[in-house]
Design an enzyme around this catalytic site. Structure first.
Site, PDB file in Angstrom:
ATOM      1  N   ASP A 140       0.842  -1.192   0.000  1.00  0.00           N
ATOM      2  CA  ASP A 140       0.000   0.000   0.000  1.00  0.00           C
ATOM      3  C   ASP A 140       0.879   1.244   0.000  1.00  0.00           C
ATOM      4  O   ASP A 140       1.792   1.368   0.818  1.00  0.00           O
ATOM      5  CB  ASP A 140      -0.918  -0.014   1.220  1.00  0.00           C
ATOM      6  CG  ASP A 140      -2.160   0.825   0.994  1.00  0.00           C
ATOM      7  OD1 ASP A 140      -2.447   1.189  -0.162  1.00  0.00           O
ATOM      8  OD2 ASP A 140      -2.859   1.110   1.981  1.00  0.00           O
ATOM      9  N   HIS A 147      -4.372  13.637   1.577  1.00  0.00           N
ATOM     10  CA  HIS A 147      -4.595  12.704   2.690  1.00  0.00           C
ATOM     11  C   HIS A 147      -3.395  12.703   3.628  1.00  0.00           C
ATOM     12  O   HIS A 147      -3.549  12.775   4.849  1.00  0.00           O
ATOM     13  CB  HIS A 147      -4.842  11.291   2.152  1.00  0.00           C
ATOM     14  CG  HIS A 147      -4.877  10.231   3.216  1.00  0.00           C
ATOM     15  ND1 HIS A 147      -5.938  10.082   4.086  1.00  0.00           N
ATOM     16  CD2 HIS A 147      -3.964   9.286   3.568  1.00  0.00           C
ATOM     17  CE1 HIS A 147      -5.681   9.076   4.918  1.00  0.00           C
ATOM     18  NE2 HIS A 147      -4.490   8.574   4.629  1.00  0.00           N
ATOM     19  N   GLU A 212     -10.855   3.657   3.742  1.00  0.00           N
ATOM     20  CA  GLU A 212      -9.964   4.518   2.964  1.00  0.00           C
ATOM     21  C   GLU A 212     -10.240   4.287   1.485  1.00  0.00           C
ATOM     22  O   GLU A 212     -10.194   3.153   1.001  1.00  0.00           O
ATOM     23  CB  GLU A 212      -8.486   4.235   3.286  1.00  0.00           C
ATOM     24  CG  GLU A 212      -8.094   4.670   4.697  1.00  0.00           C
ATOM     25  CD  GLU A 212      -6.587   4.774   4.917  1.00  0.00           C
ATOM     26  OE1 GLU A 212      -5.827   4.162   4.139  1.00  0.00           O
ATOM     27  OE2 GLU A 212      -6.176   5.468   5.869  1.00  0.00           O
ATOM     28  N   GLU A 214      -9.263   4.170  -2.095  1.00  0.00           N
ATOM     29  CA  GLU A 214      -8.010   4.016  -2.841  1.00  0.00           C
ATOM     30  C   GLU A 214      -8.275   3.388  -4.200  1.00  0.00           C
ATOM     31  O   GLU A 214      -9.320   2.794  -4.435  1.00  0.00           O
ATOM     32  CB  GLU A 214      -7.035   3.091  -2.081  1.00  0.00           C
ATOM     33  CG  GLU A 214      -6.746   3.517  -0.653  1.00  0.00           C
ATOM     34  CD  GLU A 214      -5.561   2.793  -0.029  1.00  0.00           C
ATOM     35  OE1 GLU A 214      -4.817   2.109  -0.768  1.00  0.00           O
ATOM     36  OE2 GLU A 214      -5.377   2.926   1.190  1.00  0.00           O
ATOM     37  N   ASP A 246      -9.203   0.258   2.006  1.00  0.00           N
ATOM     38  CA  ASP A 246      -8.243  -0.145   3.034  1.00  0.00           C
ATOM     39  C   ASP A 246      -8.870   0.131   4.406  1.00  0.00           C
ATOM     40  O   ASP A 246      -8.591   1.136   5.055  1.00  0.00           O
ATOM     41  CB  ASP A 246      -6.957   0.678   2.832  1.00  0.00           C
ATOM     42  CG  ASP A 246      -5.921   0.437   3.912  1.00  0.00           C
ATOM     43  OD1 ASP A 246      -5.933  -0.634   4.527  1.00  0.00           O
ATOM     44  OD2 ASP A 246      -5.095   1.351   4.127  1.00  0.00           O
ATOM     45  N   ARG A 250      -8.591   3.003  13.507  1.00  0.00           N
ATOM     46  CA  ARG A 250      -7.773   4.177  13.839  1.00  0.00           C
ATOM     47  C   ARG A 250      -7.256   4.138  15.267  1.00  0.00           C
ATOM     48  O   ARG A 250      -6.172   4.667  15.544  1.00  0.00           O
ATOM     49  CB  ARG A 250      -8.584   5.454  13.635  1.00  0.00           C
ATOM     50  CG  ARG A 250      -9.074   5.680  12.225  1.00  0.00           C
ATOM     51  CD  ARG A 250      -7.926   5.815  11.233  1.00  0.00           C
ATOM     52  NE  ARG A 250      -8.439   6.062   9.881  1.00  0.00           N
ATOM     53  CZ  ARG A 250      -7.682   5.980   8.802  1.00  0.00           C
ATOM     54  NH1 ARG A 250      -6.394   5.643   8.891  1.00  0.00           N
ATOM     55  NH2 ARG A 250      -8.207   6.207   7.622  1.00  0.00           N
ATOM     56  N   GLN A 253      -4.373   1.805  15.220  1.00  0.00           N
ATOM     57  CA  GLN A 253      -3.287   2.429  14.457  1.00  0.00           C
ATOM     58  C   GLN A 253      -2.496   3.416  15.303  1.00  0.00           C
ATOM     59  O   GLN A 253      -1.262   3.416  15.298  1.00  0.00           O
ATOM     60  CB  GLN A 253      -3.876   3.125  13.227  1.00  0.00           C
ATOM     61  CG  GLN A 253      -2.828   3.656  12.254  1.00  0.00           C
ATOM     62  CD  GLN A 253      -3.454   4.264  10.994  1.00  0.00           C
ATOM     63  OE1 GLN A 253      -4.668   4.220  10.802  1.00  0.00           O
ATOM     64  NE2 GLN A 253      -2.631   4.809  10.122  1.00  0.00           N
ATOM     65  N   LYS A 266      -4.726  -2.499  10.007  1.00  0.00           N
ATOM     66  CA  LYS A 266      -5.033  -2.488   8.582  1.00  0.00           C
ATOM     67  C   LYS A 266      -5.254  -3.882   8.010  1.00  0.00           C
ATOM     68  O   LYS A 266      -5.848  -4.006   6.935  1.00  0.00           O
ATOM     69  CB  LYS A 266      -3.844  -1.871   7.817  1.00  0.00           C
ATOM     70  CG  LYS A 266      -3.546  -0.427   8.174  1.00  0.00           C
ATOM     71  CD  LYS A 266      -4.487   0.523   7.483  1.00  0.00           C
ATOM     72  CE  LYS A 266      -3.963   1.949   7.546  1.00  0.00           C
ATOM     73  NZ  LYS A 266      -4.750   2.847   6.679  1.00  0.00           N
ATOM     74  N   THR A 270      -9.169  -5.961   3.473  1.00  0.00           N
ATOM     75  CA  THR A 270      -9.049  -4.992   2.386  1.00  0.00           C
ATOM     76  C   THR A 270     -10.019  -5.442   1.305  1.00  0.00           C
ATOM     77  O   THR A 270     -10.007  -6.609   0.917  1.00  0.00           O
ATOM     78  CB  THR A 270      -7.613  -4.966   1.812  1.00  0.00           C
ATOM     79  OG1 THR A 270      -6.699  -4.628   2.866  1.00  0.00           O
ATOM     80  CG2 THR A 270      -7.487  -3.969   0.674  1.00  0.00           C
ATOM     81  N   GLU A 387     -10.479  11.955   8.289  1.00  0.00           N
ATOM     82  CA  GLU A 387     -10.310  13.321   7.802  1.00  0.00           C
ATOM     83  C   GLU A 387     -11.613  14.111   7.896  1.00  0.00           C
ATOM     84  O   GLU A 387     -11.622  15.251   8.349  1.00  0.00           O
ATOM     85  CB  GLU A 387      -9.830  13.297   6.347  1.00  0.00           C
ATOM     86  CG  GLU A 387      -8.435  12.714   6.178  1.00  0.00           C
ATOM     87  CD  GLU A 387      -8.169  12.301   4.738  1.00  0.00           C
ATOM     88  OE1 GLU A 387      -7.783  13.162   3.941  1.00  0.00           O
ATOM     89  OE2 GLU A 387      -8.349  11.101   4.409  1.00  0.00           O
TER      90      GLU A 387
END
Lengths: 438, 438
Positions: A140, A147, A212, A214, A246, A250, A253, A266, A270, A387
């Site tokens: 990744d 971002h 996420e 992507e 993804d 959080r 993380q 993560k 996926t 975000e």
């Protein structure tokens, strides 16, 4: 570089009526996937409208020959790896032949009656879609500069964009075993977390479940260990693109990621869209990479190719939709969380590939590369809840009056992507969705 | 938990004379590997002294039956994955039967003349050794607390051991495609680096090439996505151990690793010893995990198991040897760079596995886990040149008068490991070497 040819002609219509005007799969797309029906074995297929052309059946039909036949045969297995390993030539030959066979009036011109092709079609509604390829390694990247800046601001307010960002296409290895096709349940993982004000960490269902937005890159042909891929050849190694979610924890993380990067935050899932939009199909949508802002460093020569700069970005609109269980029960349409162009990538796909192999790292057919989250600079364009809600400090309100900081059980999250440009028929990826289960 | 049985008896001798007193492969070891000879296809084998017992030939010999036959048949393929997927039972049955067949006077007792077994042996000197398994995913941990402290001191003098270290078995995903068996050349990679005092980064052959002394863990049976592995069951999923060298480009690492961790600095090559020492073979060498220092936190319940604490560490001596081209030309023996016990691991193998799967991450047969560098606290025990030379500030001097801060072209680096305990015959892994090529 793939060229724009008769298979892209906007006037082209298919005798498969559902293809004409189809949001994702008009005859100009012809994406590759792997499907099965009932107890039948999985095999390769091409999406056309709401149907799938069975490539194993095509290989045995007598309707293809030469390189296209080689490609159809290679696509008869339960993964597309043998096809992807053949490279662009046979893949393009198959595309041209299938385009001819599916074109209105074209089957006959192509020496095959429509009645010979129709039995090769399977309704997509009856099919199960699988991963298109057996993934060797999954990497990744982090090429969405907005971002990186947005997240950096949350994790490191004093130092949002690290000094290496504009020199190095930052990436890290992900987990191949937990990549699943669209529709796979999103089982809320357990994890070890520690709130900043907590005395000690604890373990339990994670609270800050995020997505996420992507793009995924499917590798076609690989390279030998110790043999870098020059940037000018990088796209020759790419088979096509997909949507990629993804999923991220959080809270895990934040606690685990130093010093070696994201791991359990993560690797629980996926999700990719099961249809691989080939490099041939997206040729009309390649645009110039936006010039780097004044003052940004010029990339080192191993990452710089004029042809890549001229056509390395994509005219592709990306969207994210959320619907809660309550919204679905009330018949309320999904809410759009974000909308923006894929051109918000600081590094191109070719730069990702060339960087990855620059140390001689062996890349293989079926490897998957994620771009990293693609966000824009403004509200409404960010590709993650982290975000959008400013790390949970600014909840969003939904039409039901529900609020969200992160995903809750029952939430369904859908990514969408649509290649759009003047003078070409738009194409898309199909679905890339997941519903959260507690 | 594997028990100590007749296959471990120190009095046991083999009629394969080279096995008796063999440093690595006495009859008490019987490690698993994949080999080929000339143009023959690769298949499973068991090392015994300087010979290999051909498991494909054994499967067809009529000398095994039941679970041991199932295991030998599964080991007849070009990777051990089918065997490893069977779990501990058939693997242990094969061990018992092979032990009996190879024991001095035992072949006859086991109902098979030595003359029937001898044709199944292949001289190791004539064989090519391959990776024992087809790797799904490769993960590298960071359980060597002294290494973490030593490296942390170099990268972050004010903050060597991060707050999560004693709570979380820190790990990250590595690259499966570039794992190679012992002997694979170490091609000095190119990479993007930036010296701290340089104005801009540059690209070229890396200058700070290092090794890392690690153990590798081969997964036997996996788990389904979404189904964690409880710590009490974690070792049931482990097939065995290997030596692992996580070759590292320190100059690339320093520039690329923030914020997502090591990437190109690690993925150009990982070398493993080709022989998998099974959990059954190492049963006599399991010892209590050293108690955590006073004041260290007790791990969360998902990482804590009394039985694991009682037998989760290994009585295993690890060594690293270096020889330069000049040393070899002069007939000078390799210099030992480090020597220390594997008990310098803050987290056990069971804790690594349980943590990895705690979020439901799917683990598969043939997955490889590295422990991270195993260093001791003192000079002479550090498992990397980064630590030994204090990031290149304190060169070492070799018998030829040559000095080294990091590895130079022509250097040969060898890891060695030896299980040693009172009342048991010592066993080892065989070689794990690589020679640097410019």
């Amino acid at each position: 570089m793939p060229t724009i040819d008769a298979t892209h002609a906007p006037t082209l219509r298919s005798w498969v009526e559902s293809a004409n005007g189809h949001r994702d799969f008009p005859i100009q797309n012809l994406p590759l996937g792997v499907f099965s029906r009932g107890d039948e074995r999985p095999r390769g297929g091409i999406a056309i409208g709401d149907m799938i052309l069975d490539l194993a059946a095509l290989a045995g039909s007598g309707l293809v020959e030469g390189a296209a036949l080689d490609a159809a045969r290679a696509a008869s297995a339960d993964s597309l790896n043998p096809l992807l390993a053949l490279g662009a030539g046979p893949r393009a030959a198959l595309r041209r032949r299938v385009s001819a066979l599916l074109t209105e009036g074209g089957a006959e011109q192509a020496g095959a009656g429509r009645s010979e092709v129709e039995p090769l079609l399977v309704p997509m509604a009856e099919a199960t879609l699988h991963l298109p390829a057996r993934i060797g390694d999954y990497t990744d990247f982090y090429v969405g500069i907005h971002h990186a800046t947005n997240i950096g601001t949350l994790f490191r307010p004093d130092n949002p964009l690290l000094p290496n960002y504009k020199h190095v296409p930052i990436g890290y290895h992900g987990r191949a075993s937990t990549v699943r096709p669209s529709g796979a349940p999103v089982i809320r993982p357990q994890g070890q977390t520690k709130a900043p004000d907590a005395e000690a960490p604890s373990f339990g269902p994670i609270k800050r479940l995020d997505y996420e937005l992507e793009l995924g890159v499917w590798m076609g042909t690989g390279n030998a260990l110790g043999q870098p891929i020059p940037i000018g050849e990088a796209l020759d190694h790419v088979a096509g693109l997909t949507l990629l979610n993804d999923w991220s924890a959080r809270d895990v993380q934040a606690w685990e990621y130093q010093p070696l990067g994201p791991f359990l935050s993560k690797n629980f899932l996926t999700t990719v869209s099961p249809w691989l939009v080939t490099m041939e199909a997206l040729a009309p949508f390649r645009i110039a990479q936006p010039p780097r802002p004044e003052g940004d460093p010029r990339p080192l020569p191993y990452l710089w190719d004029e042809a890549d700069q001229a056509g390395g970005a994509l005219s592709l609109e990306l969207e994210v939709f959320l619907s809660t269980a309550k919204m679905r029960a009330a018949g309320i349409a999904p809410v759009r969380l974000s909308h923006g162009p894929a051109a918000n990538m600081y590094w191109t796909v070719a730069q990702m590939v060339a960087h990855h192999a620059s140390n001689g790292c062996e890349m293989n057919t079926g490897d998957l590369l994620g771009t990293g989250t693609i966000s824009g600079p403004d509200d409404g364009t960010q590709g993650s809840l982290m975000e959008i809600t400013r790390s949970g400090r600014q909840p969003i309100t939904l039409p039901t009056g529900e609020t969200r900081t992160f995903l809750e059980d029952g939430d369904e999250l859908a990514l969408a992507g649509r290649f759009v440009t003047d003078g070409a028929v738009s194409i898309g990826f199909g679905g890339c969705t997941g519903t959260v289960q507690g």
